[in-house]
Design an enzyme around this catalytic site. Structure first.
Site, short mmCIF file in Angstrom:
data_model
loop_
_atom_site.label_atom_id
_atom_site.label_comp_id
_atom_site.label_asym_id
_atom_site.label_seq_id
_atom_site.Cartn_x
_atom_site.Cartn_y
_atom_site.Cartn_z
N ALA A 1 -7.69 -1.84 -4.25
CA ALA A 1 -6.78 -1.50 -5.34
C ALA A 1 -5.70 -0.59 -4.75
O ALA A 1 -5.91 0.04 -3.72
CB ALA A 1 -7.54 -0.78 -6.44
N GLY B 1 -11.25 -3.26 -3.84
CA GLY B 1 -10.89 -4.33 -4.78
C GLY B 1 -10.68 -5.67 -4.08
O GLY B 1 -10.85 -6.73 -4.70
N GLU C 1 -14.02 -7.04 -3.76
CA GLU C 1 -14.44 -7.42 -5.12
C GLU C 1 -13.77 -8.71 -5.57
O GLU C 1 -14.39 -9.55 -6.23
CB GLU C 1 -14.13 -6.28 -6.09
CG GLU C 1 -14.98 -5.05 -5.85
CD GLU C 1 -14.53 -3.86 -6.67
OE1 GLU C 1 -13.43 -3.33 -6.39
OE2 GLU C 1 -15.27 -3.45 -7.59
N GLU D 1 -14.85 3.08 -1.54
CA GLU D 1 -14.40 3.91 -2.66
C GLU D 1 -14.92 5.34 -2.62
O GLU D 1 -14.23 6.26 -3.08
CB GLU D 1 -14.78 3.25 -4.00
CG GLU D 1 -13.96 2.03 -4.36
CD GLU D 1 -14.48 0.74 -3.77
OE1 GLU D 1 -15.42 0.79 -2.94
OE2 GLU D 1 -13.97 -0.33 -4.14
N1 COA Z 1 -3.52 1.04 -1.54
C1 COA Z 1 -2.22 1.34 -1.31
N2 COA Z 1 -1.64 1.19 -0.12
C2 COA Z 1 -2.40 0.74 0.89
C3 COA Z 1 -3.75 0.43 0.73
C4 COA Z 1 -4.32 0.60 -0.54
N3 COA Z 1 -5.59 0.29 -0.82
N4 COA Z 1 -4.25 0.02 1.92
C5 COA Z 1 -3.23 0.07 2.80
N5 COA Z 1 -2.10 0.50 2.18
C6 COA Z 1 -0.78 0.71 2.75
C7 COA Z 1 -0.70 1.96 3.60
O1 COA Z 1 -0.49 3.09 2.79
C8 COA Z 1 0.48 1.62 4.48
O2 COA Z 1 1.66 1.79 3.74
P1 COA Z 1 2.95 2.54 4.40
O3 COA Z 1 3.31 1.70 5.60
O4 COA Z 1 3.98 2.52 3.32
O5 COA Z 1 2.48 3.90 4.80
C9 COA Z 1 0.32 0.15 4.73
O6 COA Z 1 -0.49 -0.36 3.66
C10 COA Z 1 -0.36 -0.20 6.04
O7 COA Z 1 -1.61 0.47 6.06
P2 COA Z 1 -2.06 1.44 7.27
O8 COA Z 1 -3.09 2.38 6.73
O9 COA Z 1 -0.88 2.05 7.93
O10 COA Z 1 -2.72 0.38 8.24
P3 COA Z 1 -3.86 0.68 9.34
O11 COA Z 1 -3.94 -0.56 10.17
O12 COA Z 1 -3.64 1.96 10.01
O13 COA Z 1 -5.23 0.81 8.48
C11 COA Z 1 -6.82 0.20 6.77
C12 COA Z 1 -5.74 -0.28 7.77
C13 COA Z 1 -7.19 -0.98 5.89
C14 COA Z 1 -8.03 0.72 7.53
C15 COA Z 1 -6.23 1.35 5.91
O14 COA Z 1 -4.98 0.93 5.38
C16 COA Z 1 -7.09 1.78 4.74
O15 COA Z 1 -8.09 2.45 4.94
N6 COA Z 1 -6.69 1.39 3.49
C17 COA Z 1 -7.36 1.82 2.30
C18 COA Z 1 -8.66 1.08 2.11
C19 COA Z 1 -9.36 1.55 0.86
O16 COA Z 1 -9.79 2.69 0.74
N7 COA Z 1 -9.49 0.64 -0.10
C20 COA Z 1 -10.18 0.89 -1.34
C21 COA Z 1 -9.24 1.30 -2.38
S1 COA Z 1 -10.12 1.61 -3.92
#
Ligand code: COA
Length: 260
Positions: free
Chosen positions: A67, A112, A115, A135
């Site tokens: 999400a 999400g 999910e 989460e």
């Molecule tokens: N919601 C909003 N934005 C998200 C996102 C999310 N769930 N997951 C990734 N993004 C965005 C990042 O903020 C970033 O945006 P920006 O370039 O404007 O800063 C972009 O997507 C790229 O992500 P980034 O974190 O830089 O890539 P990465 O390769 O370093 O890491 C992940 C990849 C997937 C490990 C990391 O993005 C992450 O942990 N995301 C969240 C996962 C999460 O907690 N999901 C559950 C949500 S309830």
């Protein structure tokens, strides 16, 4: 089909490919994405040209990284519940869709995103796919059905481990656990999923819809899955496709199904 702001859709030979289209945000599911998935599913239910669906993410990195965390800021309890309810309603439409819906998981499927994949009937992962429910890192629990569908797919022990440690698992581990049906090379992912939809679409469509309903009766409170199966078996024998399918077998020819 109308065009969407956060999704790409392409209908070819009865297969609708739905691509989450926020590559710069790793296809994070904001409110608009969830709303538009709901609109697409309405179309899938009502458009006879659509025989099945493949859902995937734009780019080579993510199916959906969860999400949209940017939308979480300042939520109060009522808004939190409303957000989860909208996700539940939309993902239930996927789960109960009478036509096959396959997730082509082409990278991160987190929160999400995992999910969403679990709401689909079948999950195929590319070699680089990663799954997780992180989460608790955010002070949250899954809100789009994750605590329930993960237990249904992989069992309580491993589900609790994934939910409590927030650790990601790779595609092969996900397959071993039963979270995904198959792991394929990234370049083959979409063709593999399209092939599956084509195969399922060649069967009697009414029977396919009853299979989905009957299997999910197992998980629905207040429904007895065995009773549901008996009822739906009865319905199948009233269809022209049942007459055609059995006749075609006895006449040693390919059945031609109509969907009723
Ligand atoms: N919601 C909003 N934005 C998200 C996102 C999310 N769930 N997951 C990734 N993004 C965005 C990042 O903020 C970033 O945006 P920006 O370039 O404007 O800063 C972009 O997507 C790229 O992500 P980034 O974190 O830089 O890539 P990465 O390769 O370093 O890491 C992940 C990849 C997937 C490990 C990391 O993005 C992450 O942990 N995301 C969240 C996962 C999460 O907690 N999901 C559950 C949500 S309830």
């Amino acid at each position: 089909m109308k065009s969407f702001q956060t999704l790409l859709t392409e209908l070819n030979n009865g297969i609708l490919i739905v691509t989450l289209n926020r590559e710069d945000k790793l296809n994070a599911l904001n409110k608009m994405v969830v709303g538009e998935i709901g609109e697409v599913m309405q179309e899938v239910y009502t458009n006879a040209e659509i025989k099945g669906v493949v859902i995937t993410g734009k780019g080579s990195k993510a199916f959906a990284a969860g999400a949209d965390i940017a939308e979480f800021k300042g939520l109060d309890e009522a808004q939190g519940k409303a957000l989860a309810k909208r996700g539940h309603d939309t993902f239930n439409m996927i789960e109960m869709c009478p036509k096959p819906v396959i997730a082509a998981v082409n990278g991160f499927a987190l929160g999400g995103g995992c999910e969403l994949a679990m709401a689909c009937h079948i999950r195929i992962a590319s070699e680089n796919a990663k799954f997780g429910q992180p989460e608790v890192n955010l002070g949250l629990i899954p809100g789009y059905g994750g605590t329930q569908r993960l237990v249904q797919l992989i069992g309580k022990g491993k589900a609790l481990e994934m939910l409590m440690t927030a650790e990601m698992i790779d595609a092969h581990t996900a397959q071993k656990l039963g979270l995904v049906n198959d792991v394929v090379q990234t370049v083959e992912l979409l063709d593999h999923c399209k092939g599956m939809v084509t195969k399922i679409a060649s069967k009697a469509p009414f029977a396919i819809a009853q299979v989905i309903q009957s299997v999910y009766a197992h998980f629905k409170e207040g429904l007895d899955g065995f009773d549901t199966e008996i009822t739906l078996f009865g319905k199948c024998v009233t269809t022209e496709d049942f007459v055609e399918g059995t006749a075609a077998f006895l006449e040693k020819r390919k059945a031609s199904f109509k969907g009723y």
